[in-house]
Design a protein around this motif. Structure first.
Motif, PDB file in Angstrom:
ATOM      1  N   GLN A   1      18.828 -13.155   6.643  1.00 24.87           N
ATOM      2  CA  GLN A   1      17.412 -13.355   7.527  1.00 24.87           C
ATOM      3  C   GLN A   1      17.743 -13.648   8.982  1.00 24.87           C
ATOM      4  OE1 GLN A   1      15.402 -15.547   4.431  1.00 24.87           O
ATOM      5  NE2 GLN A   1      14.303 -13.886   4.002  1.00 24.87           N
ATOM      6  N   GLN A   2      18.710 -14.743   8.895  1.00 23.79           N
ATOM      7  CA  GLN A   2      19.042 -15.572  10.372  1.00 23.79           C
ATOM      8  C   GLN A   2      19.553 -14.446  11.338  1.00 23.79           C
ATOM      9  OE1 GLN A   2      19.960 -16.561   7.443  1.00 23.79           O
ATOM     10  NE2 GLN A   2      19.067 -18.696   7.043  1.00 23.79           N
ATOM     11  N   ASN A   3      20.495 -13.525  10.730  1.00 28.19           N
ATOM     12  CA  ASN A   3      20.946 -12.651  11.698  1.00 28.19           C
ATOM     13  C   ASN A   3      19.705 -11.506  12.201  1.00 28.19           C
ATOM     14  OD1 ASN A   3      23.275 -13.572  11.886  1.00 28.19           O
ATOM     15  ND2 ASN A   3      24.377 -12.510  10.531  1.00 28.19           N
ATOM     16  N   PHE A   4      18.790 -11.305  11.060  1.00 28.98           N
ATOM     17  CA  PHE A   4      17.787 -10.534  11.530  1.00 28.98           C
ATOM     18  C   PHE A   4      17.194 -10.746  13.050  1.00 28.98           C
ATOM     19  CE2 PHE A   4      13.381  -9.362  11.784  1.00 28.98           C
ATOM     20  CZ  PHE A   4      13.352  -8.025  11.805  1.00 28.98           C
ATOM     21  N   LEU A   5      17.074 -12.223  13.276  1.00 25.06           N
ATOM     22  CA  LEU A   5      16.409 -12.500  14.545  1.00 25.06           C
ATOM     23  C   LEU A   5      17.313 -12.013  15.728  1.00 25.06           C
ATOM     24  CD1 LEU A   5      14.099 -14.346  15.311  1.00 25.06           C
ATOM     25  CD2 LEU A   5      15.722 -16.349  15.476  1.00 25.06           C
ATOM     26  N   SER A   6      18.581 -11.818  15.630  1.00 27.61           N
ATOM     27  CA  SER A   6      19.332 -11.197  16.544  1.00 27.61           C
ATOM     28  C   SER A   6      19.018  -9.573  16.879  1.00 27.61           C
ATOM     29  CB  SER A   6      20.765 -11.626  16.520  1.00 27.61           C
ATOM     30  OG  SER A   6      21.111 -12.833  16.574  1.00 27.61           O
ATOM     31  N   GLN A   7      18.831  -9.245  15.648  1.00 27.74           N
ATOM     32  CA  GLN A   7      18.469  -7.703  15.535  1.00 27.74           C
ATOM     33  C   GLN A   7      17.265  -7.565  16.324  1.00 27.74           C
ATOM     34  OE1 GLN A   7      17.617  -5.525  11.905  1.00 27.74           O
ATOM     35  NE2 GLN A   7      18.989  -4.270  12.436  1.00 27.74           N
ATOM     36  N   LEU A   8      16.090  -8.540  16.206  1.00 29.09           N
ATOM     37  CA  LEU A   8      15.048  -8.268  16.493  1.00 29.09           C
ATOM     38  C   LEU A   8      15.127  -8.518  18.258  1.00 29.09           C
ATOM     39  CD1 LEU A   8      11.778  -7.821  16.156  1.00 29.09           C
ATOM     40  CD2 LEU A   8      11.613 -10.330  15.782  1.00 29.09           C
ATOM     41  N   GLU A   9      16.081  -9.163  18.653  1.00 29.54           N
ATOM     42  CA  GLU A   9      15.973  -9.648  20.056  1.00 29.54           C
ATOM     43  C   GLU A   9      16.525  -8.364  20.596  1.00 29.54           C
ATOM     44  OE1 GLU A   9      18.756 -12.515  22.740  1.00 29.54           O
ATOM     45  OE2 GLU A   9      19.632 -11.846  20.977  1.00 29.54           O
ATOM     46  N   GLN A  10      17.553  -7.538  20.120  1.00 33.68           N
ATOM     47  CA  GLN A  10      17.930  -6.201  20.643  1.00 33.68           C
ATOM     48  C   GLN A  10      16.887  -5.354  20.765  1.00 33.68           C
ATOM     49  OE1 GLN A  10      21.175  -4.997  18.182  1.00 33.68           O
ATOM     50  NE2 GLN A  10      22.505  -6.701  18.621  1.00 33.68           N
ATOM     51  N   VAL A  11      15.985  -5.069  19.773  1.00 34.99           N
ATOM     52  CA  VAL A  11      14.718  -4.271  19.654  1.00 34.99           C
ATOM     53  C   VAL A  11      13.756  -4.718  20.803  1.00 34.99           C
ATOM     54  CG1 VAL A  11      12.466  -3.362  18.468  1.00 34.99           C
ATOM     55  CG2 VAL A  11      14.732  -3.993  17.359  1.00 34.99           C
ATOM     56  N   VAL A  12      13.789  -5.788  21.187  1.00 35.71           N
ATOM     57  CA  VAL A  12      12.797  -6.588  22.372  1.00 35.71           C
ATOM     58  C   VAL A  12      13.389  -6.059  23.586  1.00 35.71           C
ATOM     59  CG1 VAL A  12      11.889  -8.228  23.339  1.00 35.71           C
ATOM     60  CG2 VAL A  12      11.665  -8.291  20.894  1.00 35.71           C
ATOM     61  N   GLU A  13      14.645  -6.117  23.831  1.00 32.39           N
ATOM     62  CA  GLU A  13      15.418  -5.808  24.861  1.00 32.39           C
ATOM     63  C   GLU A  13      15.270  -4.449  25.213  1.00 32.39           C
ATOM     64  OE1 GLU A  13      19.774  -6.242  26.869  1.00 32.39           O
ATOM     65  OE2 GLU A  13      19.404  -6.655  24.806  1.00 32.39           O
ATOM     66  N   GLN A  14      15.260  -3.430  24.094  1.00 33.94           N
ATOM     67  CA  GLN A  14      15.271  -2.066  24.344  1.00 33.94           C
ATOM     68  C   GLN A  14      13.991  -1.630  24.887  1.00 33.94           C
ATOM     69  OE1 GLN A  14      16.272  -0.793  20.402  1.00 33.94           O
ATOM     70  NE2 GLN A  14      18.324  -1.059  20.737  1.00 33.94           N
ATOM     71  N   ARG A  15      12.696  -2.420  24.447  1.00 33.21           N
ATOM     72  CA  ARG A  15      11.626  -2.002  24.782  1.00 33.21           C
ATOM     73  C   ARG A  15      11.208  -2.796  25.981  1.00 33.21           C
ATOM     74  NH1 ARG A  15       8.875  -2.411  18.573  1.00 33.21           N
ATOM     75  NH2 ARG A  15       9.813  -0.664  17.910  1.00 33.21           N
ATOM     76  N   LYS A  16      11.910  -3.577  26.638  1.00 33.36           N
ATOM     77  CA  LYS A  16      11.449  -4.042  27.994  1.00 33.36           C
ATOM     78  C   LYS A  16      11.335  -3.247  29.094  1.00 33.36           C
ATOM     79  CE  LYS A  16      13.584  -7.688  30.760  1.00 33.36           C
ATOM     80  NZ  LYS A  16      14.956  -8.774  31.066  1.00 33.36           N
ATOM     81  N   GLY A  17      11.873  -2.081  29.281  1.00 30.60           N
ATOM     82  CA  GLY A  17      11.660  -1.116  30.191  1.00 30.60           C
ATOM     83  C   GLY A  17      10.738  -0.084  30.065  1.00 30.60           C
ATOM     84  N   ALA A  18      10.458   0.056  28.782  1.00 26.78           N
ATOM     85  CA  ALA A  18       9.564   0.990  28.173  1.00 26.78           C
ATOM     86  C   ALA A  18       8.264   1.212  28.505  1.00 26.78           C
ATOM     87  CB  ALA A  18       9.576   1.026  26.508  1.00 26.78           C
ATOM     88  N   SER A  19       7.657   2.142  28.576  1.00 20.60           N
ATOM     89  CA  SER A  19       6.163   2.342  28.877  1.00 20.60           C
ATOM     90  C   SER A  19       5.200   1.793  28.148  1.00 20.60           C
ATOM     91  CB  SER A  19       5.741   3.945  28.918  1.00 20.60           C
ATOM     92  OG  SER A  19       4.222   4.145  28.741  1.00 20.60           O
ATOM     93  N   PRO A  20       4.102   0.945  28.742  1.00 16.30           N
ATOM     94  CA  PRO A  20       3.224   0.217  28.076  1.00 16.30           C
ATOM     95  C   PRO A  20       2.442   0.980  26.857  1.00 16.30           C
ATOM     96  CG  PRO A  20       3.051  -0.167  30.261  1.00 16.30           C
ATOM     97  CD  PRO A  20       3.790   1.165  30.158  1.00 16.30           C
ATOM     98  N   ASP A  21       2.365   2.088  26.872  1.00 14.65           N
ATOM     99  CA  ASP A  21       1.843   2.953  26.013  1.00 14.65           C
ATOM    100  C   ASP A  21       2.783   3.085  24.534  1.00 14.65           C
ATOM    101  OD1 ASP A  21      -0.311   3.471  27.566  1.00 14.65           O
ATOM    102  OD2 ASP A  21       0.589   5.268  28.339  1.00 14.65           O
ATOM    103  N   GLU A  22       3.886   2.697  24.629  1.00  9.14           N
ATOM    104  CA  GLU A  22       4.971   2.903  23.585  1.00  9.14           C
ATOM    105  C   GLU A  22       5.039   2.026  22.548  1.00  9.14           C
ATOM    106  OE1 GLU A  22       8.923   3.777  24.853  1.00  9.14           O
ATOM    107  OE2 GLU A  22       8.177   5.544  26.231  1.00  9.14           O
ATOM    108  N   SER A  23       4.526   0.577  22.883  1.00  9.48           N
ATOM    109  CA  SER A  23       4.552  -0.480  21.887  1.00  9.48           C
ATOM    110  C   SER A  23       4.147  -1.632  22.281  1.00  9.48           C
ATOM    111  CB  SER A  23       6.117  -0.913  21.765  1.00  9.48           C
ATOM    112  OG  SER A  23       6.699  -1.621  22.739  1.00  9.48           O
ATOM    113  N   TYR A  24       3.343  -2.551  21.393  1.00 10.87           N
ATOM    114  CA  TYR A  24       3.108  -3.885  21.823  1.00 10.87           C
ATOM    115  C   TYR A  24       3.798  -4.630  22.729  1.00 10.87           C
ATOM    116  CZ  TYR A  24       1.492  -8.435  21.478  1.00 10.87           C
ATOM    117  OH  TYR A  24       0.942  -9.847  21.645  1.00 10.87           O
TER     118      TYR A  24
END
Length: 207
Positions: A113-136
């Motif tokens: 569960q602790q390492n999942f936070l780092s995985q979630l960080e990577q997901v957020v990074e991937q969506r950083k430059g995505a289109s606003p229509d793609e995700s919250y």
């Protein structure tokens, strides 16, 4: 032992006819990504170019992971075990580590569960430059730093209120929201979660 170009010769190469098993671990999550074999030349190249390079027993040659797929394993640190006959590599994966196109050659492995936070960080990074229509996340990022910071402030207040006046389930949900939006804020500021962890570790050693 931290392995460097200066101490490669001290490893126990003679135990397995010049080959040592090398395990690659994701530097962010701790997940095991793959296992290969290295001879001294492969390890030297790994340290020189900071990309995991192995010795292929089937092709009888060196191969750098990602040389055909561009899914490189960017090496952060190389360690040898206590017997100096096994290698542990901490790396940042640039794409799937497995040739089957999945994150790990051990797909059944579950993150803590602790390492999942780092995985979630990577997901957020991937969506950083995505289109606003793609995700919250992308939509929130597109609104700018002030809006992201405001959202973190709102979630912090909601955590405090839930702790005082609401149920445990409400508090858990609000804490999850706060953690998530804090990750978004860190990404917006180009700050890695590991930098925050380093501050916590430093404070811990001073106590």
């Amino acid at each position: 032992m931290i392995v460097t170009l200066d101490n490669i010769d001290t490893l126990a190469w003679e135990k397995m006819d010049g080959l040592l098993p090398a395990i690659v671990q994701c530097s962010a999550t701790g997940a095991i990504l793959m296992q290969g074999y290295m001879n001294q030349e492969a390890l030297q190249k790994t340290l020189e170019i900071n990309k995991a390079t192995f010795f292929s027993r089937s092709k009888n040659r060196l191969w750098t992971k990602g040389e055909t797929s561009d899914n490189f394993l960017m090496v952060k640190q190389v360690l040898a075990d206590c017997d100096q006959d096994s290698i542990l590599i901490s790396a940042v994966p640039r794409g799937p580590a497995c040739h089957l196109g999945v994150r790990s050659c051990f797909p059944e492995e579950k993150l803590t569960q602790q390492n999942f936070l780092s995985q979630l960080e990577q997901v957020v990074e991937q969506r950083k430059g995505a289109s606003p229509d793609e995700s919250y996340t992308a939509q929130l990022m597109a609104k700018g730093l002030n809006k992201v910071a405001q959202k973190v402030g709102e979630e912090g207040v909601e955590v405090a209120l839930a702790a005082v006046a609401e149920t445990k389930e409400d508090l858990l949900g609000e804490c999850a929201d706060l953690f998530f939006h804090t990750l978004v804020l860190l990404q917006h500021k180009d700050i890695a979660l590991s930098e925050v962890m380093a501050v916590l570790q430093e404070r811990h050693t001073k106590q």
